[in-house]
Structure formats: C-alpha cells, structure tokens
Design an enzyme around this catalytic site. Structure first.
Site, PDB file in Angstrom:
ATOM      1  N   LYS A  20       0.858  -1.188   0.000  1.00 38.34           N
ATOM      2  CA  LYS A  20       0.000   0.000   0.000  1.00 38.34           C
ATOM      3  C   LYS A  20       0.893   1.235   0.000  1.00 38.34           C
ATOM      4  CE  LYS A  20      -3.997   0.203   1.830  1.00 38.34           C
ATOM      5  NZ  LYS A  20      -5.212   0.243   2.672  1.00 38.34           N
ATOM      6  N   ASP A  53     -12.316   3.000  11.264  1.00 40.04           N
ATOM      7  CA  ASP A  53     -12.850   3.087   9.891  1.00 40.04           C
ATOM      8  C   ASP A  53     -13.398   1.737   9.447  1.00 40.04           C
ATOM      9  OD1 ASP A  53     -13.526   4.308   7.478  1.00 40.04           O
ATOM     10  OD2 ASP A  53     -11.595   3.851   6.558  1.00 40.04           O
TER      11      ASP A  53
END
Length: 553
Positions: free
Chosen positions: A28, A130
C-alpha cells in the site's frame, strides 16, 4: 512490485513479492497529497507499526512499513511512505453487499468475523476507526479478514472537519455519532460502525443516507433509524433489537465490548424474538419517543379538529350533565380559595412561649446563629461533610424549618465541612481482588477495569490506577484500574533469521525464553533461518519458553 490491485482516497495498493521470504504480498503506497505532510507521515508510520504487532486469523497482517524517496520531473524529491501487508485472495464485503441483502445467518457470520477481529485488536489497545465494507475482505472459503487497522487514526488526527476526513476515508455512512461531532472515540465507535455494516448486510442499504457527508453525519447524531425488518420483512425481529442497540447514539447505551455484541448476535439467532411493543420500548429508550409516531399523532389530531365531514362514533354527553359539572367545579374552586385566604400565616396563633424555627439553610453559620438568637433560640454547631453545600454553610437544622419549639430551646445547626477527601491507597502490584478490598476500606470503589499485556506481571496484577496512589479524591469516588492479562503477544517469526527472531522474542515487551533446535533433515542456510516455532503466533503466557527450529543438514 507488480500490477495495481486497488485504489482509494488514501492510498493505492499493488501486488508485490517478498524476495527475502519468498512470498506474495500487497504493498500500500500513500497518495502524494498526504505524503507531503510530515506530521501525517509520522502518525501513519506509528499506527502501521502498532498494527504490525497484531497477528490473528481475522486480521490482514502488516509485515513492514517504510518510506522511499521519489524524484519528480522538476528535479525535486518527495517521500513515498508504504506498508507491506498480507495478500488476501477474495473479494471486498462491499462487493457482496452490492449484490443485495444477504440472509440473516450469513450476515451474522460476517458481522461475527468483524467483531472477532475487533475483540482481539481492542484487547491489544488498537481502535480501527474506519470499519466499513470496503475495509473487510471475504476470502474464498467465506471467512472474514479486516484490514487497515489503526491507519484511519492518522487521517482523523490530520483532518479538522467531517468533509476533510470523508474526502480521504471515502464515506461518512459508517461514522459513529462521536466521530461525526469530532469528539474523542474509543472501541465503542468501532462497534457502532459494525452495527451499520450489519444493517447494510441485512437490508442492502445504509441506515442513513444524504446528499453530502455533513447531511449523513447529522443523521448519525440525531435521527432514529428504521428497524431492519421494516425494510426487509424476512429479517428476524430479534436482530432488530441487536442492531438498534449497536446504533445507539450514546456510547454507554451500546454494547460495551465486542464480546457482548457477539453474544447478542448468537442469542438473536437462537433465542425468542421480542414483540413489537418491546421493540418500540427499546427504540424509545435508545432514541427517545418515535418522531414519526409523534408526527402521525399530530396529523390525526389536526384532521379530527378541522375535518367537518367526519362523524362522531359516539354521541356527546347530555347538556345538563355538562352544566352540572361546571357548577361543581366552580363550588370547589371557591372553597379552595376561601381556605387559602383564611389559613393562619407563619407566626400567627403561635403561643407567646413558643417560637417557629426559621429557615437558615445555605447561610453561613454566623448569620444563621444571629437569626436563631434573634428568635430566642440557642444555636448548637454540628459539623458534617457534604458534597453539595459549600464549606462553612448550613446544611440543615434539627428541629427543622417551620417547626414550633419552646423559647430558648437548643437548635442543632449542621454546618458543612466541605467534601470529605481520602487518599487513594497504593494499588500497583496488588491483585485485583486485594486492590478492590483496599479501596473499599477507605470508602472508594473500583471503576473501569482495563486489561493490558505486561511481560513482567501475572494475570490479575494491577499495573496502574487512575487516580494514582496518594491522590486525594472524594469519598465514594471510583478508581479505574489497569490489570495485567498474564499474557504477551508474539508474532510469526518463521522466515526470520534465528538471531532476529531471538532478539524480537527476548525484547522488553515479550521477555520469552528462547531455545533453538536443529533439523538435520533439511539443508542448512547461512545465516540460519527459523522454519518452525513451538508456540503459535498470538497471545501466550508470560515467561513462556519457545523453541525455534532451523535447518542444519
């Protein structure tokens, strides 16, 4: 690094290959706009490091985090932060939901997988912040993997508004009310977001929708959601109760931990369904009176008062009865008025050898004494602690206010000494039971108990207290405790060199005893590499001994 496999508001994800350990990974890479913020990069790295310490079947592992430098066409350079993660094959839960609602058993299984990950991460002190379908993978064997643990915190700490945060994280549909209001959050915010995901799994839509992130955030704070069974009639009403509890606006009215949420889900599928009245009572308890019901009631009342075409189903009372009732009410009112006007006032009809105790509560003792003395009474001071009355002021008298007493009678005047304080005893190093007894002996009580791993302490030993030992607090106050779990968290060290694995397992935050074992059935490597470990990754008892096996053939 190979092809791109995903892209979001915060980062892009690429397939990669770990040359050292010979495994496929996901990489990522942080978007350039966020990478320019040095403070964000620091938080991003720290949160990634915290997430890398978690090893659980329901959590996507973080293997490494670092930063490279990229040269731009104008000759300048910019940092490129990255995270190396476990590569999971499957599809996003978001894609599953886009196909429509799933059956109750499957929805509960998915939610239970998310909660299992949260139960582990919350115990390790990591709040996700999240939870949403886009951060949950469904593997080929239909198991759950939650990703991006801790990373959302770096975003939240760098954003000052809901709009800024959602521009990065992507949506406000899963925000808890406290996130929407910009307040501090804890593990219960993750449970709220999981409730939203469960709602969407059951109904195919989020509980709150709007034209902008701010509009959605407002609904999270103030609106009552429809129960899932109102949208999808096939949903058991028992799940309605679970979802409503998970979506409570007040964190203290939600499930207090992931284990409680999981237990409620299991019971909902096997237990008795609540009645509609019970669901209505629960809705009123969690969200207040139903606003839609109130609106319908008001509309019905307006119609009854203005629609002249509607007939009465019952005839009105006889006119004579109405006038008789009015006359009786008038007589009662006149009688009450006469009684009020003729009752004796304070001080009237009191014998000359008696006095009425005046009201001196709230006065200073000096002023109260003057007032009593002026009424031919003798004040006697009695001191007493009070949490509501300021020091030196009168709490009450005995006999009390407006009581008739003899002249020169002694009146006990109870004067506040202020709030009674007591020192918190030293609790660190005691067992939780002994600490509770020590608090009870001085008039205090145990508040919230938080579990934490500590490699040097057995299970149940107090690590810290808040307020700390020696601090003065009011009698009856609660003292929060942090208690050792008696366990430590270890990673999967297979593939590490023996030296690196030993260094990690003997580190101050684990303090295990490491033994090594040769395996002559496989060719030796230089330096030797761990091929097996005697204790599985995850939590193990403190002061455990772990055996590392390496090839020596």
């Amino acid at each position: 690094m190979d092809e791109s496999i995903g892209r979001g508001g915060m980062a892009s994800v690429y397939r990669g290959y770990d040359l050292t350990l010979g495994r496929d990974v996901a990489i990522k890479i942080l978007n350039p706009e966020l990478a320019r913020d040095a403070g964000f990069r620091t938080r991003f790295r720290l949160e990634a490091q915290a997430a890398s310490r978690m090893s659980h079947p329901t959590i996507v592992r973080v293997f490494d985090a670092g930063e490279e430098t990229e040269s731009l066409p104008d000759g300048t350079t910019q940092p490129v932060p990255y995270i190396v993660m476990e590569l999971v094959t499957g599809r996003l839960l978001k894609d599953v939901i886009e196909e429509g609602p799933v059956d109750a058993e499957r929805a509960v299984a998915y939610a239970d997988g998310i909660l299992e990950a949260l139960e582990y991460s919350h115990r390790a002190g990591v709040v996700h912040r999240d939870i949403k379908p886009g951060n949950v993978m469904v593997t080929a064997d239909d198991h759950i993997k939650v990703m991006d643990f801790g990373i959302a915190r770096a975003v939240s700490d760098s954003s000052s508004t809901v709009a800024e945060t959602t521009a990065i994280l992507g949506t406000a549909a899963y925000f808890s009310p406290e996130q929407a209001k910009g307040e501090p959050v804890d593990a219960r915010a993750d449970l709220y977001s999981t409730g939203v995901v469960l709602y969407e799994l059951l109904t195919g839509r989020a509980p709150f929708r709007g034209e902008s992130p701010v509009a959605v955030a407002y609904q999270h704070v103030s609106e009552t959601p429809l129960t899932p069974s109102e949208i999808n009639e096939e949903i058991p009403r028992a799940l309605d109760a679970v979802v409503l509890r998970a979506l409570a606006k007040d964190p203290y009215q939600r499930y207090q931990d992931a284990a409680s949420f999981r237990a409620a889900l299991t019971h909902a599928l096997t237990g008795k369904a609540p009645s509609r009245r019970q669901l209505g009572t629960l809705t009123s308890e969690l969200y207040g009176p139903n606003p839609r019901q109130a609106a319908e009631t008001a509309r019905s009342l307006r119609q009854l008062s203005t629609d002249t075409t509607m007939r009465r189903t019952q005839s009105g009372p006889p006119v004579a009865w109405v006038w008789a009732g009015v006359a009786i009410l008038a007589v009662l009112l006149i009688s009450v008025l006469f009684w009020v006007l003729t009752i004796p006032r304070g001080g009237e009809n009191v014998p000359s050898n008696s006095r009425i105790v005046p009201d001196v509560t709230g006065m200073t003792y000096e002023r109260a004494a003057e007032e009593l003395t002026a009424n031919d009474l003798v004040p006697v001071r009695v001191e007493e602690s009070s949490v509501t009355v300021a020091e030196g002021n009168v709490i009450r008298t005995d006999p009390g206010t407006d009581v008739s007493v003899e002249v020169n009678q002694q009146i006990k005047v109870y004067v506040s000494t202020g709030q009674e304080l007591v020192a918190v005893p030293a609790l660190t190093g005691l067992t939780q039971e002994t600490a509770a007894q020590a608090l009870e002996q001085v008039g205090l009580k145990v508040g919230t108990v938080t579990s934490r791993n500590d490699p040097a302490l057995d299970a149940g030993i107090v690590i810290a207290a808040d307020p700390a030992g020696g601090d003065e607090v009011a009698v009856g106050s609660s003292v929060d405790l942090v208690v050792a779990t008696g366990r430590v968290l270890i990673n999967d060290v297979t593939g590490y060199t023996v030296e690196a694995a030993t260094r990690e397992l003997e580190a101050p935050d684990t303090q295990l005893t490491v033994e090594t074992q040769e395996d002559t059935s496989c060719p030796a490597a230089t330096p030797p590499v761990v091929i097996a470990q005697s204790l599985a990754p995850g939590e193990v008892p403190v002061r455990s001994t772990i055996t590392l096996t390496y090839c020596a053939g």
